[in-house]
Scaffold this motif. Structure first.
Motif, PDB file in Angstrom:
ATOM      1  N   ASP A  15       4.686  12.181  11.632  1.00  0.00           N
ATOM      2  CA  ASP A  15       5.439  11.941  11.060  1.00  0.00           C
ATOM      3  C   ASP A  15       5.622  13.373   9.527  1.00  0.00           C
ATOM      4  O   ASP A  15       4.509  13.851   9.501  1.00  0.00           O
ATOM      5  N   LEU A  16       6.812  13.275   9.099  1.00  0.00           N
ATOM      6  CA  LEU A  16       7.139  13.983   7.621  1.00  0.00           C
ATOM      7  C   LEU A  16       7.646  13.685   6.638  1.00  0.00           C
ATOM      8  O   LEU A  16       8.722  12.772   7.021  1.00  0.00           O
ATOM      9  N   LEU A  17       7.599  14.041   5.770  1.00  0.00           N
ATOM     10  CA  LEU A  17       7.680  13.362   4.730  1.00  0.00           C
ATOM     11  C   LEU A  17       8.242  15.107   3.492  1.00  0.00           C
ATOM     12  O   LEU A  17       7.077  15.923   3.252  1.00  0.00           O
ATOM     13  N   ALA A  18       9.200  15.290   3.248  1.00  0.00           N
ATOM     14  CA  ALA A  18       9.471  16.592   2.942  1.00  0.00           C
ATOM     15  C   ALA A  18      10.466  15.999   1.338  1.00  0.00           C
ATOM     16  O   ALA A  18      10.991  15.160   1.892  1.00  0.00           O
ATOM     17  N   PHE A  19       9.896  17.262   1.005  1.00  0.00           N
ATOM     18  CA  PHE A  19      10.603  16.912  -0.838  1.00  0.00           C
ATOM     19  C   PHE A  19      11.104  18.757  -1.117  1.00  0.00           C
ATOM     20  O   PHE A  19      10.804  19.315  -0.679  1.00  0.00           O
ATOM     21  N   ASP A  20      12.156  18.567  -1.696  1.00  0.00           N
ATOM     22  CA  ASP A  20      12.310  19.729  -2.551  1.00  0.00           C
ATOM     23  C   ASP A  20      11.567  20.515  -3.618  1.00  0.00           C
ATOM     24  O   ASP A  20      11.668  21.922  -3.576  1.00  0.00           O
ATOM     25  N   THR A  21      11.431  19.677  -4.154  1.00  0.00           N
ATOM     26  CA  THR A  21      10.037  19.941  -5.580  1.00  0.00           C
ATOM     27  C   THR A  21       8.975  18.607  -5.376  1.00  0.00           C
ATOM     28  O   THR A  21       9.409  17.427  -5.381  1.00  0.00           O
ATOM     29  N   ASN A  26      -0.965  18.097  -1.300  1.00  0.00           N
ATOM     30  CA  ASN A  26      -2.181  17.815  -1.074  1.00  0.00           C
ATOM     31  C   ASN A  26      -2.071  16.047  -1.588  1.00  0.00           C
ATOM     32  O   ASN A  26      -2.838  15.550  -1.388  1.00  0.00           O
ATOM     33  N   ALA A  27      -2.423  16.332  -2.812  1.00  0.00           N
ATOM     34  CA  ALA A  27      -2.227  15.328  -4.076  1.00  0.00           C
ATOM     35  C   ALA A  27      -1.329  13.832  -3.061  1.00  0.00           C
ATOM     36  O   ALA A  27      -1.903  12.635  -3.097  1.00  0.00           O
ATOM     37  N   GLU A  28      -0.347  14.323  -2.909  1.00  0.00           N
ATOM     38  CA  GLU A  28       0.906  13.614  -2.237  1.00  0.00           C
ATOM     39  C   GLU A  28       0.524  12.807  -0.527  1.00  0.00           C
ATOM     40  O   GLU A  28      -0.098  11.367  -0.773  1.00  0.00           O
ATOM     41  N   ALA A  29      -0.069  13.116  -0.057  1.00  0.00           N
ATOM     42  CA  ALA A  29      -1.005  13.093   1.367  1.00  0.00           C
ATOM     43  C   ALA A  29      -2.435  12.440   0.774  1.00  0.00           C
ATOM     44  O   ALA A  29      -2.128  11.048   1.952  1.00  0.00           O
ATOM     45  N   LEU A  30      -2.994  12.871  -0.075  1.00  0.00           N
ATOM     46  CA  LEU A  30      -4.275  11.613  -0.823  1.00  0.00           C
ATOM     47  C   LEU A  30      -3.928  10.168  -1.087  1.00  0.00           C
ATOM     48  O   LEU A  30      -3.972   9.348  -0.920  1.00  0.00           O
ATOM     49  N   VAL A  35      -3.690   3.890   0.286  1.00  0.00           N
ATOM     50  CA  VAL A  35      -3.157   2.763   0.426  1.00  0.00           C
ATOM     51  C   VAL A  35      -3.015   2.151   2.131  1.00  0.00           C
ATOM     52  O   VAL A  35      -2.218   1.625   2.141  1.00  0.00           O
ATOM     53  N   GLY A  36      -3.663   3.110   3.208  1.00  0.00           N
ATOM     54  CA  GLY A  36      -3.435   3.123   4.284  1.00  0.00           C
ATOM     55  C   GLY A  36      -2.984   4.052   5.350  1.00  0.00           C
ATOM     56  O   GLY A  36      -3.003   3.420   6.459  1.00  0.00           O
ATOM     57  N   VAL A  37      -2.348   4.853   5.013  1.00  0.00           N
ATOM     58  CA  VAL A  37      -2.122   5.841   5.540  1.00  0.00           C
ATOM     59  C   VAL A  37      -2.564   6.692   6.477  1.00  0.00           C
ATOM     60  O   VAL A  37      -3.296   7.293   6.029  1.00  0.00           O
ATOM     61  N   ALA A  38      -2.747   6.261   7.563  1.00  0.00           N
ATOM     62  CA  ALA A  38      -3.769   6.830   8.725  1.00  0.00           C
ATOM     63  C   ALA A  38      -3.403   8.470   9.294  1.00  0.00           C
ATOM     64  O   ALA A  38      -4.426   8.859   9.672  1.00  0.00           O
ATOM     65  N   GLY A  39      -2.420   8.585   9.124  1.00  0.00           N
ATOM     66  CA  GLY A  39      -1.436   9.681   9.288  1.00  0.00           C
ATOM     67  C   GLY A  39      -1.593   9.514  11.231  1.00  0.00           C
ATOM     68  O   GLY A  39      -1.597   8.464  11.518  1.00  0.00           O
ATOM     69  N   PRO A  40      -0.925  10.748  11.672  1.00  0.00           N
ATOM     70  CA  PRO A  40      -0.614  11.877  11.493  1.00  0.00           C
ATOM     71  C   PRO A  40       0.656  12.582  10.941  1.00  0.00           C
ATOM     72  O   PRO A  40       1.565  11.628  11.457  1.00  0.00           O
ATOM     73  N   VAL A  72      -4.703  13.560   8.403  1.00  0.00           N
ATOM     74  CA  VAL A  72      -5.208  12.872  10.100  1.00  0.00           C
ATOM     75  C   VAL A  72      -5.844  11.956   9.151  1.00  0.00           C
ATOM     76  O   VAL A  72      -7.269  12.754   8.192  1.00  0.00           O
ATOM     77  N   SER A  73      -6.149  11.658  10.567  1.00  0.00           N
ATOM     78  CA  SER A  73      -7.414  10.761  10.157  1.00  0.00           C
ATOM     79  C   SER A  73      -8.989  10.977  11.378  1.00  0.00           C
ATOM     80  O   SER A  73      -8.376  10.871  12.768  1.00  0.00           O
ATOM     81  N   VAL A  74      -9.984  11.082  11.250  1.00  0.00           N
ATOM     82  CA  VAL A  74     -11.421  11.449  12.443  1.00  0.00           C
ATOM     83  C   VAL A  74     -11.804  10.946  11.591  1.00  0.00           C
ATOM     84  O   VAL A  74     -12.717   9.948  10.690  1.00  0.00           O
TER      85      VAL A  74
END
Length: 275
Positions: A15-21, A26-30, A35-40, A72-74
Motif C-alpha cells: 500500500d501507499l500513503l503519500a504526503f505533500d509535506t 518514519n513517525a507516520e509509519a510507526l 494502532v495495528g497496521v501490519a503493512g506492508p 513491514v511486519s516480520v
C-alpha cells in the motif's frame, strides 16, 4: 505526476500513503504500526520537516528530495530484523541506477557500455555514497506488535534535487551528479527494487546471499577504518561482514573485532576523522 507504486510492488500487495509535506515519514509509519497496521505500506513525501537520521541527528528533506518509509511486519528477532537495512541499501542502489543510468554508465566510442561517472557504493551500516559523498541514508526503527511479531520501519532519505551544506562529511545529490530524475520516479523504482531483494532476504533465510550482494558494492572494503565506540576509537582495516551483518575490523596486532554499531569512517578519512 504523483507518487505511484511500481507494478511489482502493487502485485505484491504493498500500500501507499503519500504526503505533500509531513513531519517524519518514519513517525507516520510507526504511528500506524501502533494502532495495528501490519503493512506492508510505504509512506512517502517530497518535503519532510522533522526528519531524523541515525543517533537522533536531523535529516533535511527539502522540496524535491525523497523521504520514504516502509512499514513491514516480520517474525524475527531484532538483530535479524536490522539486516533489512542491507536489503534497503541494495534496493536503493539499484533504483538509482535505474532512474539515473547516466551516473554510472554511458555508451563508449566503440558502441559498448562502459563505466563512467560516480561510483555508487554502500557504506556500513546504512548509507549510499557516490564517489564517497553521501547521497542517501537509511534509518531502521523497530516496535513490538501484540501478536509477537516485530513492526519494522525502514526510513530512506535521498538527496534527489539538493544536498545540505556545512556537514562534517561530504554530501551530494542526483541533480549535482547530472541526473534529472524526480523523487517520484526514484520512488517507483525503489518500491519495485525492494520487492526483489526482500524476496531474496526471505524472512532472513536468504541473509547470506544479501550479505554477498552487499559486500560486492561495499565502500571501504579492505581499506583503513576508524570506528567510534563510546569514548574509544578503534582503528584497523575493514575486512568483511560476519554472517549476521556485523562489521569485522582487523587491527594492527592481527586481532579481529566484531562491531554491531558505531560511527564509522573509511579510507583516507579514517586517518583524520574522529580526532
Amino acid at each position: 505526476m504523483g507518487f505511484e507504486l511500481g507494478t511489482l510492488a502493487r502485485d505484491a500487495g504493498y500500500d501507499l500513503l503519500a504526503f505533500d509535506t509531513v513531519g517524519s515519514t518514519n513517525a507516520e509509519a510507526l504511528a500506524r504500526a501502533r494502532v495495528g497496521v501490519a503493512g506492508p505500506v510505504w509512506v512517502v513525501t517530497r518535503h519532510q520537516t522533522a526528519g531524523r537520521g541515525r543517533r537522533g541527528r536531523a535529516w533535511e528533506t527539502p522540496e524535491g528530495n525523497l523521504a520514504a518509509s516502509l512499514l513491514v511486519s516480520v517474525e524475527a528477532d531484532r538483530p535479524l530484523a536490522a539486516t533489512l537495512g542491507f536489503v534497503a541499501g541494495l534496493a536503493l542502489n539499484q533504483a538509482i541506477r535505474t532512474v539515473a543510468p547516466n551516473i554510472a554508465v554511458a555508451v563508449g566510442v566503440d558502441g559498448l557500455d562502459e563505466p563512467r561517472g560516480p561510483k555508487l557504493t554502500l557504506k556500513w551500516p546504512n548509507d549510499v555514497l557516490a564517489d564517497g559523498a553521501k547521497v542517501a541514508g537509511i534509518l531502521l526503527e523497530v516496535d513490538a506488535l501484540a501478536d509477537g511479531r516485530l513492526a519494522v520501519v525502514i526510513g530512506l532519505g535521498i538527496n534527489v534535487a539538493a544536498a545540505p551544506d556545512g556537514l562534517p562529511y561530504a554530501a551530494t545529490c542526483l541533480k549535482r551528479l547530472g541526473s534529472d530524475a524526480t523523487a517520484e520516479q526514484l520512488f517507483t523504482a525503489l518500491a519495485d527494487a525492494w520487492v526483489g531483494f526482500h524476496a531474496i532476504w526471505d524472512e532472513g533465510r536468504g541473509l547470506s546471499e544479501i550479505r554477498r550482494l552487499w559486500l560486492a558494492q561495499a565502500a571501504g572494503l579492505g581499506a583503513p577504518v576508524a570506528v567510534r565506540l563510546g569514548n574509544d576509537i578503534l582503528r584497523g582495516t575493514f575486512e568483511t561482514l560476519d554472517e549476521d551483518g556485523r562489521l569485522i575490523v582487523l587491527t594492527a596486532d592481527g586481532a579481529r573485532r566484531t562491531i554491531a554499531a558505531g560511527e564509522v569512517h573509511f579510507g583516507a578519512a579514517a586517518t583524520a576523522a574522529l580526532q
